[in-house]
Scaffold this motif. Structure first.
Motif, PDB file in Angstrom:
ATOM      1  N   GLU A  85      10.573   5.500 -57.741  1.00 61.91           N
ATOM      2  CA  GLU A  85       8.778   5.161 -58.167  1.00 61.91           C
ATOM      3  C   GLU A  85       8.308   3.754 -56.732  1.00 61.91           C
ATOM      4  OE1 GLU A  85       7.342   7.226 -61.212  1.00 61.91           O
ATOM      5  OE2 GLU A  85       8.165   5.018 -61.983  1.00 61.91           O
ATOM      6  N   PHE A  86       7.518   4.391 -55.942  1.00 58.63           N
ATOM      7  CA  PHE A  86       6.756   3.342 -55.147  1.00 58.63           C
ATOM      8  C   PHE A  86       5.974   2.948 -55.389  1.00 58.63           C
ATOM      9  CE2 PHE A  86      10.243   5.815 -52.776  1.00 58.63           C
ATOM     10  CZ  PHE A  86      10.722   5.085 -52.237  1.00 58.63           C
ATOM     11  N   GLN A  87       5.779   1.217 -55.494  1.00 58.01           N
ATOM     12  CA  GLN A  87       4.872   0.884 -55.507  1.00 58.01           C
ATOM     13  C   GLN A  87       4.673  -0.240 -54.759  1.00 58.01           C
ATOM     14  OE1 GLN A  87       2.918  -0.120 -59.216  1.00 58.01           O
ATOM     15  NE2 GLN A  87       4.120  -2.755 -58.561  1.00 58.01           N
ATOM     16  N   VAL A  88       3.201   0.027 -53.379  1.00 64.19           N
ATOM     17  CA  VAL A  88       2.385  -0.371 -52.205  1.00 64.19           C
ATOM     18  C   VAL A  88       1.944  -1.347 -52.801  1.00 64.19           C
ATOM     19  CG1 VAL A  88       1.528  -0.169 -49.805  1.00 64.19           C
ATOM     20  CG2 VAL A  88       3.535   1.921 -51.202  1.00 64.19           C
ATOM     21  N   PHE A  89       1.937  -2.224 -52.044  1.00 65.98           N
ATOM     22  CA  PHE A  89       0.565  -3.431 -51.915  1.00 65.98           C
ATOM     23  C   PHE A  89       0.336  -3.865 -50.956  1.00 65.98           C
ATOM     24  CE2 PHE A  89       4.139  -4.455 -54.921  1.00 65.98           C
ATOM     25  CZ  PHE A  89       3.070  -4.549 -56.195  1.00 65.98           C
ATOM     26  N   PHE A  90      -1.040  -3.547 -50.326  1.00 63.47           N
ATOM     27  CA  PHE A  90      -2.695  -3.517 -49.312  1.00 63.47           C
ATOM     28  C   PHE A  90      -2.372  -5.106 -48.903  1.00 63.47           C
ATOM     29  CE2 PHE A  90      -2.000   1.225 -49.756  1.00 63.47           C
ATOM     30  CZ  PHE A  90      -1.241   1.239 -48.691  1.00 63.47           C
ATOM     31  N   ASN A  91      -2.111  -5.662 -48.122  1.00 64.71           N
ATOM     32  CA  ASN A  91      -2.364  -6.969 -48.386  1.00 64.71           C
ATOM     33  C   ASN A  91      -3.653  -7.270 -46.931  1.00 64.71           C
ATOM     34  OD1 ASN A  91      -1.982  -9.844 -46.168  1.00 64.71           O
ATOM     35  ND2 ASN A  91      -2.923  -9.585 -48.030  1.00 64.71           N
ATOM     36  N   ASP A  92      -4.565  -8.256 -47.245  1.00 66.14           N
ATOM     37  CA  ASP A  92      -5.201  -8.267 -46.457  1.00 66.14           C
ATOM     38  C   ASP A  92      -6.429  -9.171 -46.492  1.00 66.14           C
ATOM     39  OD1 ASP A  92      -7.364  -8.250 -43.836  1.00 66.14           O
ATOM     40  OD2 ASP A  92      -5.823  -6.802 -42.776  1.00 66.14           O
ATOM     41  N   SER A  93      -7.524  -9.716 -45.717  1.00 64.85           N
ATOM     42  CA  SER A  93      -8.042 -10.944 -46.180  1.00 64.85           C
ATOM     43  C   SER A  93      -9.099 -10.770 -47.021  1.00 64.85           C
ATOM     44  CB  SER A  93      -8.700 -11.839 -45.154  1.00 64.85           C
ATOM     45  OG  SER A  93      -9.667 -10.363 -43.978  1.00 64.85           O
ATOM     46  N   SER A  94      -9.776 -10.866 -47.926  1.00 65.29           N
ATOM     47  CA  SER A  94     -10.511 -10.681 -49.248  1.00 65.29           C
ATOM     48  C   SER A  94     -12.205 -10.174 -48.064  1.00 65.29           C
ATOM     49  CB  SER A  94     -11.139 -11.281 -50.021  1.00 65.29           C
ATOM     50  OG  SER A  94     -11.261 -12.181 -49.139  1.00 65.29           O
ATOM     51  N   ASN A  95     -11.852  -9.821 -47.136  1.00 66.78           N
ATOM     52  CA  ASN A  95     -13.335  -9.522 -46.156  1.00 66.78           C
ATOM     53  C   ASN A  95     -13.193  -8.406 -45.703  1.00 66.78           C
ATOM     54  OD1 ASN A  95     -12.965 -11.938 -44.745  1.00 66.78           O
ATOM     55  ND2 ASN A  95     -15.389 -12.078 -44.529  1.00 66.78           N
ATOM     56  N   ASN A  96     -11.625  -7.932 -45.457  1.00 67.89           N
ATOM     57  CA  ASN A  96     -11.253  -6.682 -44.461  1.00 67.89           C
ATOM     58  C   ASN A  96     -12.174  -5.190 -45.584  1.00 67.89           C
ATOM     59  OD1 ASN A  96      -8.929  -5.077 -43.172  1.00 67.89           O
ATOM     60  ND2 ASN A  96      -8.277  -4.294 -45.500  1.00 67.89           N
ATOM     61  N   ASP A  97     -11.734  -4.217 -44.860  1.00 68.27           N
ATOM     62  CA  ASP A  97     -12.978  -3.162 -45.726  1.00 68.27           C
ATOM     63  C   ASP A  97     -12.081  -2.156 -46.620  1.00 68.27           C
ATOM     64  OD1 ASP A  97     -14.670  -1.007 -46.342  1.00 68.27           O
ATOM     65  OD2 ASP A  97     -14.405   0.025 -44.459  1.00 68.27           O
ATOM     66  N   PHE A  98     -11.249  -2.912 -47.960  1.00 73.64           N
ATOM     67  CA  PHE A  98     -11.037  -2.390 -49.122  1.00 73.64           C
ATOM     68  C   PHE A  98     -11.294  -0.703 -49.335  1.00 73.64           C
ATOM     69  CE2 PHE A  98      -8.766  -6.227 -48.493  1.00 73.64           C
ATOM     70  CZ  PHE A  98      -6.694  -5.972 -48.976  1.00 73.64           C
ATOM     71  N   ASN A  99     -12.304  -0.941 -49.611  1.00 73.42           N
ATOM     72  CA  ASN A  99     -13.226   0.756 -49.970  1.00 73.42           C
ATOM     73  C   ASN A  99     -12.919   1.563 -48.982  1.00 73.42           C
ATOM     74  OD1 ASN A  99     -14.378  -0.454 -52.244  1.00 73.42           O
ATOM     75  ND2 ASN A  99     -15.945  -0.501 -50.932  1.00 73.42           N
ATOM     76  N   SER A 100     -12.407   1.454 -48.079  1.00 73.07           N
ATOM     77  CA  SER A 100     -12.704   2.252 -46.451  1.00 73.07           C
ATOM     78  C   SER A 100     -10.931   2.739 -46.718  1.00 73.07           C
ATOM     79  CB  SER A 100     -12.988   2.428 -45.439  1.00 73.07           C
ATOM     80  OG  SER A 100     -14.205   2.131 -45.513  1.00 73.07           O
TER      81      SER A 100
END
Ligand SMILES: C[S@@+](CC[C@H](N)C(=O)[O-])C[C@H]1O[C@@H](n2cnc3c(N)ncnc32)[C@H](O)[C@@H]1O
Length: 344
Positions: A85-100
């Protein structure tokens, strides 16, 4: 972070999603080598719960992060030949467009997706939880700009965002900041990684002895700087504000980057390779160049001076880039790399 440097989000005509093929081409070109590195160097214990944690530091939005993650996931599956089972963590600064980012997650993905917003110059994951980390085209950022660069009265004031005018002192201060930031980046990744976990770094840096101003990246930065200057002269943006505007970007030379990793001591360098490939350099096309740099630098310009000024600046950038094509054609090639580090 004292200020931010996020890519243009969404899926529109200016977005990083639409204009990041140049960056994506490197991961594609390095795919086989990534597979080989994971196959031969990754040594993790999946017996207790069959869970593998993967993280992308500086993921932005768009297909590149999904491709990098899928490449790692396939390589891990290929190596261990068991149900994982894979868990993926997407990191970027908080103003990155995480919604898209989350809206465009591949529907056929075989992993649980989690966003971990925050600066990667700090811990974003618990200790000893990560099996494989990746960071692509993200370790040429610094966390802050030395304040002397922003002060017009300082002898170290760096006019506009020019890199042609870099004095030795300015270069040294940038490098000092870069060393501090990379040291922190490596320390916190080492804390997050499990013993023998891997950190993959992909991106571009400068060949030894080459100045930023001699590369396409440097030339385009200078063009953006001189365009902003003209826009200020026309009164569209405030000159005082422009005086303090700097990019949080520093490209180190290859040997310097290697030395920083060696001096840090948290990792063993398993791979440090130049990746040569057909798409390794920008095409000599002013539209392509303008759109690529608009997608990366345009967000910072817009957040500082507004959307309208950003659009006007990049209209000028396009004209100037077209005029500069003969010089850009003579630019020195950059150095694109795959670095694979194993936690000591
Ligand atoms: C050029 S993009 C690369 C995106 C993607 N990895 C790729 O290869 O196409 C660099 C990313 O690094 C992110 N970034 C820069 N500084 C950061 C920091 N201190 N913490 C987290 N993310 C950061 C930016 O927001 C941006 O999304």
């Amino acid at each position: 972070m004292s200020s931010t440097f996020t890519m243009i989000g969404g899926e529109g005509p200016n977005s990083y999603r639409q204009h990041s093929k140049y960056q994506g081409a490197l991961v594609e070109a390095a795919k086989e080598k990534i597979n080989e590195a994971i196959s031969t160097k990754l040594n993790i214990d999946l017996t207790s719960n069959n869970l593998a944690n993967i993280a992308d530091f500086g993921c932005s939005t768009g297909p590149n992060t999904f491709f990098a993650i899928q490449t790692i996931l396939d390589a891990v599956e290929n190596k261990y030949q068991q149900d994982i089972e894979f868990q993926v963590f997407f990191n970027d600064s908080s103003n990155n467009d995480f919604n898209s980012l989350f809206k465009t997650l591949p529907p056929t993905r075989k992993y649980f997706a989690t966003g971990v917003p925050g600066s990667f110059f700090g811990r974003v994951l618990p200790r000893n939880t990560l099996h494989v980390g990746v960071s692509s085209f993200s370790i040429h950022f610094v966390s802050m700009i030395p304040k002397e660069f922003k002060n017009r009265d300082s002898p170290l004031w760096n006019k506009d965002i020019y890199c042609t005018g870099f004095s030795k002192k300015i270069e040294k201060l940038y490098l000092d900041q870069y060393k501090i930031d990379m040291e922190i980046f490596l320390n916190v990744r080492a804390q997050e990684l499990m013993s023998s976990g891997l950190l993959l770094l992909l991106g571009g840096c400068l060949p030894n002895g080459v100045k930023m101003s001699e590369t396409v990246n440097g030339m385009m930065t200078d063009i953006i700087g001189s365009s902003l200057s003209e826009i200020a002269k026309k009164g569209i943006i405030d000159q005082k504000r422009l005086d303090t505007f700097k990019l949080l970007v520093y490209f180190a030379q290859v040997d310097v980057l290697k030395q920083i990793i060696e001096d840090n001591g948290c990792f063993t360098i398993e791979v440090f390779e130049k990746i040569s490939h057909a798409n390794g350099e920008y095409p000599l096309d002013h539209e392509y160049l303008t759109l690529s740099f608009k997608a990366t630098v345009g967000g910072s310009v817009a957040s500082q001076f507004g959307q309208d000024a950003m659009e006007k600046t990049f209209e000028l950038v396009k004209e100037k880039t077209q005029e500069m094509l003969p010089q850009i054609a003579k630019a020195k090639p950059g150095f694109q790399y795959l670095i694979v580090l194993r936690k000591n």
